[in-house]
Design an enzyme around this catalytic site. Structure first.
Site, short mmCIF file in Angstrom:
data_model
loop_
_atom_site.label_atom_id
_atom_site.label_comp_id
_atom_site.label_asym_id
_atom_site.label_seq_id
_atom_site.Cartn_x
_atom_site.Cartn_y
_atom_site.Cartn_z
N ARG A 28 0.48 -1.25 0.06
CA ARG A 28 -0.16 0.18 0.03
C ARG A 28 1.14 0.92 -0.17
NH1 ARG A 28 -5.28 -0.73 1.81
NH2 ARG A 28 -6.49 -2.29 0.74
N ASP A 77 -6.78 -2.56 -7.31
CA ASP A 77 -7.27 -3.63 -5.74
C ASP A 77 -7.10 -5.05 -6.84
OD1 ASP A 77 -8.27 -2.09 -2.61
OD2 ASP A 77 -9.41 -3.77 -3.93
N TYR A 155 -15.00 -12.10 0.19
CA TYR A 155 -15.60 -10.57 -0.28
C TYR A 155 -16.98 -11.38 -0.91
CZ TYR A 155 -12.20 -7.26 1.74
OH TYR A 155 -11.26 -7.02 2.44
O1 CP3 Z 1 -0.12 -1.74 -2.85
C1 CP3 Z 1 -0.24 -0.62 -3.51
O2 CP3 Z 1 0.24 0.35 -2.95
C2 CP3 Z 1 -1.27 -0.80 -4.72
C3 CP3 Z 1 -2.54 -0.41 -4.42
C4 CP3 Z 1 -3.38 -1.60 -3.80
C5 CP3 Z 1 -4.79 -1.15 -3.00
N1 CP3 Z 1 -5.18 -2.45 -3.00
C6 CP3 Z 1 -5.32 -0.22 -3.34
C7 CP3 Z 1 -6.32 0.48 -2.17
C8 CP3 Z 1 -3.40 -3.22 -2.90
C9 CP3 Z 1 -2.11 -3.98 -3.60
C10 CP3 Z 1 -4.41 -3.48 -2.62
C11 CP3 Z 1 -4.98 -4.52 -1.85
C12 CP3 Z 1 -5.92 -5.23 -1.61
N2 CP3 Z 1 -7.31 -4.72 -1.66
C13 CP3 Z 1 -6.16 -6.32 -0.78
C14 CP3 Z 1 -4.60 -7.65 -0.30
C15 CP3 Z 1 -4.04 -6.23 0.47
C16 CP3 Z 1 -3.81 -6.13 1.83
O3 CP3 Z 1 -3.72 -5.11 2.27
O4 CP3 Z 1 -4.24 -7.10 2.19
C17 CP3 Z 1 -7.47 -5.91 0.24
C18 CP3 Z 1 -8.04 -6.99 1.63
C19 CP3 Z 1 -7.89 -4.50 -0.77
C20 CP3 Z 1 -9.85 -4.77 -0.44
C21 CP3 Z 1 -9.71 -3.42 0.25
N3 CP3 Z 1 -9.49 -2.08 -0.33
C22 CP3 Z 1 -9.82 -2.79 1.14
C23 CP3 Z 1 -10.20 -3.81 2.63
C24 CP3 Z 1 -10.16 -1.58 1.35
C25 CP3 Z 1 -10.50 -0.33 2.13
C26 CP3 Z 1 -9.02 -0.76 3.65
C27 CP3 Z 1 -8.66 1.06 3.16
O5 CP3 Z 1 -7.75 0.90 3.57
O6 CP3 Z 1 -9.67 1.51 3.14
C28 CP3 Z 1 -9.77 -1.25 -0.14
C29 CP3 Z 1 -9.35 0.24 -0.79
C30 CP3 Z 1 -7.85 0.58 -1.31
N4 CP3 Z 1 -7.45 -0.18 -2.15
C31 CP3 Z 1 -7.59 1.82 -0.71
C32 CP3 Z 1 -6.41 1.61 -1.33
C33 CP3 Z 1 -5.12 2.85 -2.09
C34 CP3 Z 1 -8.17 2.67 0.22
C35 CP3 Z 1 -8.82 3.87 -0.73
C36 CP3 Z 1 -8.57 5.15 -0.53
O7 CP3 Z 1 -9.96 5.46 0.24
O8 CP3 Z 1 -8.27 6.25 -0.93
#
Ligand code: CP3
Length: 355
Positions: A28, A77, A155
């Site tokens: 992330r 994502d 999910y």
């Molecule tokens: O790592 C990186 O920089 C690449 C981008 C990336 C995102 N999601 C962007 C994102 C990656 C590799 C993911 C993978 C992801 N997404 C996972 C596996 C990684 C992990 O952390 O275990 C999972 C479980 C998800 C599902 C997901 N997407 C969740 C649970 C959430 C909400 C939680 C949160 O942090 O807000 C997201 C949204 C998400 N995906 C954000 C980002 C930057 C936040 C979006 C925002 O509000 O800007």
């Protein structure tokens, strides 16, 4: 760039080749802790960013330009590939991802479709092409990724994040045939997606099984997850790029996780890195495993924990420094810069002593 003897330290570490410093990137790394990310997101919705190659490329590069990480990860994502299978996904501000039509009955699995990635994820593939064209000449590898079948199924069945995974576990126990069909469809879609990412220019691939260890014990893992992950890793190995096998909460059965495949095993912070590496075996590379909360600590405390991770890695070839899970949004960018600089400096010194 020759696949056997790549130059970038990240790819060298994936292959357990000698490096002049330990490569570092953070899960992330493009995200809300960065002001430039928040500025882009203030103007564009999450799915819009993911679908627009120029925006996804811009965000992917933000942490590279600011911190100088040793690898980029494509901004995307794990959940959007579910849209192509028939799920109605949205990212709800302040809540997280929601699936409005989760699987409720075994028959729902039969109607899921399995379109190829160039049909369902064209924006991400195009973004990978754009970013890799930019980064390849600079010697910075780009990581593509997908979700592992269990994490995606959780999910698809729970409809969102979960605390206890009761819906997905009830489904497994009551509907083993529908579970098999669901996991097979997910394997097919994710394998195609990962191979398409490698084709588009990704130099490495990571499979995120983020929730499996929080949900399942070793017996259920072996029975209901391992066979599918093993198939997925075998299919993706044909892409010819290194593959990272990441999970969290799997310390009780990390050997079984590693057995599924992957050149690199990504571990969370709950296991000491040396113990994990011993159990996985030193013929595999390891990625991790600083507690992301350590970045919220004052520098002297953070430094101790970074020193500990590096000491446990022991300068052995095949360590990629990372967090044990994604960086928290409240992390200060100054701490991240300090971490990157410190890991590079300390691991270079260790390397110099070893020669
Ligand atoms: O790592 C990186 O920089 C690449 C981008 C990336 C995102 N999601 C962007 C994102 C990656 C590799 C993911 C993978 C992801 N997404 C996972 C596996 C990684 C992990 O952390 O275990 C999972 C479980 C998800 C599902 C997901 N997407 C969740 C649970 C959430 C909400 C939680 C949160 O942090 O807000 C997201 C949204 C998400 N995906 C954000 C980002 C930057 C936040 C979006 C925002 O509000 O800007």
């Amino acid at each position: 760039m020759s696949e056997k003897e790549p130059k970038p330290v990240f790819l060298r570490a994936c292959r357990r080749l000698r490096v002049d410093h330990t490569p570092i990137w953070l899960m992330r790394q493009a995200g809300r802790y960065m002001p430039e990310y928040r500025a882009t997101r203030a103007e564009h919705e999450m799915l819009e960013v993911i679908r627009t190659p120029e925006l996804a490329a811009e965000i992917t590069l933000q942490p590279i330009e600011r911190f100088g990480f040793d690898a980029a990860i494509i901004f995307a994502d794990i959940l959007p590939p579910l849209i192509g299978m028939g799920f109605d996904l949205e990212f709800v501000k302040g809540v997280g991802p929601r699936i409005k039509n989760p699987i409720g009955h075994p028959q729902d699995v039969g109607s899921l479709t399995t379109p190829p990635a160039d049909v369902s994820m064209p924006g991400t593939l195009r973004a990978i092409k754009m970013v890799s064209d930019e980064l390849n000449p600079r010697g910075i590898p780009l990581i593509g990724f997908c979700g592992a079948p269990f994490t995606l199924a959780s999910y698809a069945i729970e409809g969102g994040g979960s605390r206890d995974y009761t819906k997905v576990k009830s489904f497994i126990y009551h509907e083993p045939d529908a579970w098999t069909m669901l996991m097979n469809k997910l394997v097919q879609v994710q394998a195609d997606y990962l191979l398409a990412q490698a084709e588009a220019g990704a130099s490495a691939l990571q499979i995120f099984d983020s929730w499996v260890g929080l949900a399942l014990g070793a017996q259920d893992y072996k029975r209901y997850v391992q066979p599918y992950n093993t198939t997925l890793f075998a299919k993706v190995a044909r892409g010819g790029v290194p593959v990272i096998n990441f999970s969290t909460g799997t310390g009780a059965y990390i050997e079984e996780v590693a057995r599924c495949g992957g050149d690199v095993v990504g571990i969370d912070w709950r296991l000491p890195l040396d113990e994990a590496w011993h159990r996985i075996g030193h013929e595999r590379s390891i990625q991790g495993n600083l507690d992301p909360a350590a970045l919220l600590a004052p520098w002297p405390e953070l430094k101790l924990r970074v020193d500990d991770v590096l000491a446990r890695a022991g300068g052995n070839p095949g360590h990629i420094f990372n967090l044990g899970h994604g960086i928290f949004p409240q992390t200060s960018v100054d701490q991240v810069q300090r971490l990157v600089d410190y890991v590079r400096e300390m691991s270079a010194r260790r390397g110099a002593r070893a020669q």
